[in-house]
Design a protein around this motif. Structure first.
Motif, mmCIF file in Angstrom:
data_model
loop_
_atom_site.group_PDB
_atom_site.id
_atom_site.type_symbol
_atom_site.label_atom_id
_atom_site.label_comp_id
_atom_site.label_asym_id
_atom_site.label_seq_id
_atom_site.Cartn_x
_atom_site.Cartn_y
_atom_site.Cartn_z
ATOM 1 N N ARG A 162 0.823 -1.208 0.000
ATOM 2 C CA ARG A 162 0.000 0.000 0.000
ATOM 3 C C ARG A 162 0.863 1.266 0.000
ATOM 4 N NH1 ARG A 162 -2.654 -3.790 3.192
ATOM 5 N NH2 ARG A 162 -4.711 -4.354 2.371
ATOM 6 N N GLY A 163 1.927 1.194 -0.783
ATOM 7 C CA GLY A 163 2.792 2.345 -0.977
ATOM 8 C C GLY A 163 3.880 2.534 0.045
ATOM 9 N N ARG A 164 3.897 1.726 1.096
ATOM 10 C CA ARG A 164 4.895 1.889 2.154
ATOM 11 C C ARG A 164 5.882 0.733 2.137
ATOM 12 N NH1 ARG A 164 2.008 3.430 7.740
ATOM 13 N NH2 ARG A 164 4.203 3.908 8.185
ATOM 14 N N PRO A 165 7.180 1.002 2.347
ATOM 15 C CA PRO A 165 8.167 -0.078 2.370
ATOM 16 C C PRO A 165 7.816 -1.127 3.416
ATOM 17 C CG PRO A 165 9.259 2.051 2.257
ATOM 18 C CD PRO A 165 7.798 2.335 2.504
ATOM 19 N N LEU A 166 7.983 -2.399 3.056
ATOM 20 C CA LEU A 166 7.678 -3.514 3.947
ATOM 21 C C LEU A 166 8.961 -4.204 4.359
ATOM 22 C CD1 LEU A 166 5.577 -5.351 5.326
ATOM 23 C CD2 LEU A 166 5.548 -6.725 3.228
ATOM 24 N N ARG A 167 9.319 -4.069 5.647
ATOM 25 C CA ARG A 167 10.538 -4.674 6.174
ATOM 26 C C ARG A 167 10.296 -6.123 6.619
ATOM 27 N NH1 ARG A 167 12.625 -1.499 11.053
ATOM 28 N NH2 ARG A 167 14.407 -2.900 10.754
ATOM 29 N N TRP A 168 11.382 -6.756 7.046
ATOM 30 C CA TRP A 168 11.398 -8.090 7.632
ATOM 31 C C TRP A 168 11.044 -9.185 6.626
ATOM 32 C CZ3 TRP A 168 14.095 -6.794 11.448
ATOM 33 C CH2 TRP A 168 13.772 -5.738 12.304
ATOM 34 N N LEU A 169 11.334 -8.952 5.348
ATOM 35 C CA LEU A 169 11.110 -10.003 4.353
ATOM 36 C C LEU A 169 12.090 -11.137 4.618
ATOM 37 C CD1 LEU A 169 10.772 -7.700 1.240
ATOM 38 C CD2 LEU A 169 8.913 -8.750 2.548
ATOM 39 N N ASN A 170 11.573 -12.358 4.684
ATOM 40 C CA ASN A 170 12.382 -13.491 5.117
ATOM 41 C C ASN A 170 12.405 -14.558 4.027
ATOM 42 O OD1 ASN A 170 14.000 -15.019 6.798
ATOM 43 N ND2 ASN A 170 12.508 -15.240 8.432
ATOM 44 N N GLU A 171 11.974 -15.761 4.317
ATOM 45 C CA GLU A 171 11.975 -16.863 3.351
ATOM 46 C C GLU A 171 11.169 -16.486 2.110
ATOM 47 O OE1 GLU A 171 12.903 -19.583 2.170
ATOM 48 O OE2 GLU A 171 11.409 -21.153 2.044
ATOM 49 N N LEU A 172 11.668 -16.864 0.931
ATOM 50 C CA LEU A 172 11.061 -16.502 -0.346
ATOM 51 C C LEU A 172 10.744 -17.746 -1.173
ATOM 52 C CD1 LEU A 172 13.594 -13.707 -1.437
ATOM 53 C CD2 LEU A 172 11.448 -13.378 -0.180
ATOM 54 N N GLU A 173 9.708 -17.625 -2.021
ATOM 55 C CA GLU A 173 9.379 -18.703 -2.965
ATOM 56 C C GLU A 173 8.774 -18.090 -4.220
ATOM 57 O OE1 GLU A 173 8.965 -22.906 -4.062
ATOM 58 O OE2 GLU A 173 10.252 -21.707 -2.769
ATOM 59 N N TYR A 174 9.394 -18.369 -5.348
ATOM 60 C CA TYR A 174 8.913 -17.846 -6.628
ATOM 61 C C TYR A 174 7.807 -18.754 -7.171
ATOM 62 C CZ TYR A 174 9.331 -15.173 -10.977
ATOM 63 O OH TYR A 174 9.088 -14.333 -12.039
ATOM 64 N N THR A 175 6.688 -18.165 -7.589
ATOM 65 C CA THR A 175 5.561 -18.909 -8.153
ATOM 66 C C THR A 175 5.077 -18.181 -9.407
ATOM 67 O OG1 THR A 175 3.714 -17.776 -7.066
ATOM 68 C CG2 THR A 175 4.889 -19.445 -5.765
ATOM 69 N N PRO A 176 4.201 -18.799 -10.193
ATOM 70 C CA PRO A 176 3.706 -18.127 -11.401
ATOM 71 C C PRO A 176 2.964 -16.825 -11.123
ATOM 72 C CG PRO A 176 3.287 -20.481 -11.531
ATOM 73 C CD PRO A 176 3.765 -20.215 -10.138
ATOM 74 N N THR A 177 2.444 -16.643 -9.914
ATOM 75 C CA THR A 177 1.679 -15.434 -9.611
ATOM 76 C C THR A 177 2.505 -14.377 -8.880
ATOM 77 O OG1 THR A 177 0.868 -16.399 -7.533
ATOM 78 C CG2 THR A 177 -0.496 -16.689 -9.505
ATOM 79 N N GLY A 178 3.756 -14.674 -8.556
ATOM 80 C CA GLY A 178 4.600 -13.714 -7.855
ATOM 81 C C GLY A 178 5.474 -14.402 -6.823
ATOM 82 N N ILE A 179 6.228 -13.596 -6.097
ATOM 83 C CA ILE A 179 7.127 -14.111 -5.065
ATOM 84 C C ILE A 179 6.413 -14.076 -3.721
ATOM 85 C CG2 ILE A 179 9.311 -13.775 -3.846
ATOM 86 C CD1 ILE A 179 10.294 -12.242 -6.350
#
Length: 260
Positions: A162-179
């Motif tokens: 919603r326009g604001r930076p989002l911290r604390w991004l951790n484990e990631l998984e790439y999928t056809p609809t996004g990360i």
């Protein structure tokens, strides 16, 4: 053991980045045993096999795990001075990050034997790939896109909700609809547009294993693996006794009203 659970979500809201943030719902398709001693930091499928990376100094490992039973089939323990973090398959290799040592580890996928390592520009938290580049989180609001051959950062993407930076991004998984990304200190996932960094969906999993039911030592949700042949997300947490297979659904107005 087969379970069915539907959790209702909310209406989509403007992201502030020209799109909408959808509050998605989920259905638990299955629940599997999981090592309750595993401090899960990474989860991934490769050719149908499930791999898991665990953390903590003196307790970090890379594992191949039997999905149906949760039994550890293969295991490589990291040196005591390395804190294991996220993992991703890469061809016939597995890549594993470490937290503060600024070291990434590369293993032979068949044997879990270390074959190479590389330097990280900062802390390592989560890693995934889009088939061309590695995508890395470091706990900030940025995702770093790394060239796997030269091991240098091509670009950094600011993640905004919603326009604001989002911290604390951790484990990631790439999928056809996004990360999909775990948000540390919470039981919430967000889906990120890999090009713009905009959060396009959220998934509240706090009811999956409520905190009030967790014994001392059990920590937050962490670990996301996508199974493309089933179109399911598999999730677990740090020292969780269960791993869940989730089907994502959009709540109808009638379903949402039943929970008010």
């Amino acid at each position: 053991m087969l379970l069915v659970l539907v959790v209702a979500g909310c209406d989509a809201a403007d992201s502030g980045d020209g799109g909408a943030v959808a509050a998605l719902d989920y259905r638990v398709v299955a629940r599997f045993a999981h090592d309750p001693g595993a401090f899960t930091q990474g989860l991934a499928f490769a050719d149908g096999a499930l791999f898991e990376g665990t953390g903590e100094y003196g307790g970090s490992s890379l594992r191949r795990v039997a999905l149906a039973s949760g039994r550890v089939l293969q295991r490589h323990d990291l040196p005591e001075d390395l804190f294991g973090e996220g993992i991703t398959p890469w061809g016939d290799r597995i890549v594993q990050l470490t937290w503060r040592a600024r070291v990434g580890l590369i293993y032979d996928r068949a044997t879990l034997t270390p074959v190479d390592r590389f330097t990280l520009p900062g802390e390592g938290w989560g890693i995934t790939h889009d088939g061309r580049d590695w995508i890395i989180s470091d706990g900030s609001a940025y995702l770093s896109v790394m060239d796997p051959e030269r091991r240098v950062i091509r670009r950094r993407v600011l993640v905004r909700e919603r326009g604001r930076p989002l911290r604390w991004l951790n484990e990631l998984e790439y999928t056809p609809t996004g990360i999909w990304a775990n948000v540390w200190r919470s039981d919430r996932l967000v889906r990120i547009d890999p090009a713009s960094g905009a959060v396009t969906a959220t998934l509240d999993l706090s009811a999956l294993w409520p905190r009030a039911q967790r014994p001392p030592g059990a920590d937050v949700l962490n670990g996301i693996a996508y199974a493309p042949e089933q179109d399911l997300l598999y999730v677990t947490g740090k020292r969780w006794p269960w791993l869940y297979a989730l089907e994502l659904v959009v709540a109808s107005a009638s379903t949402a009203s039943q929970r008010k």
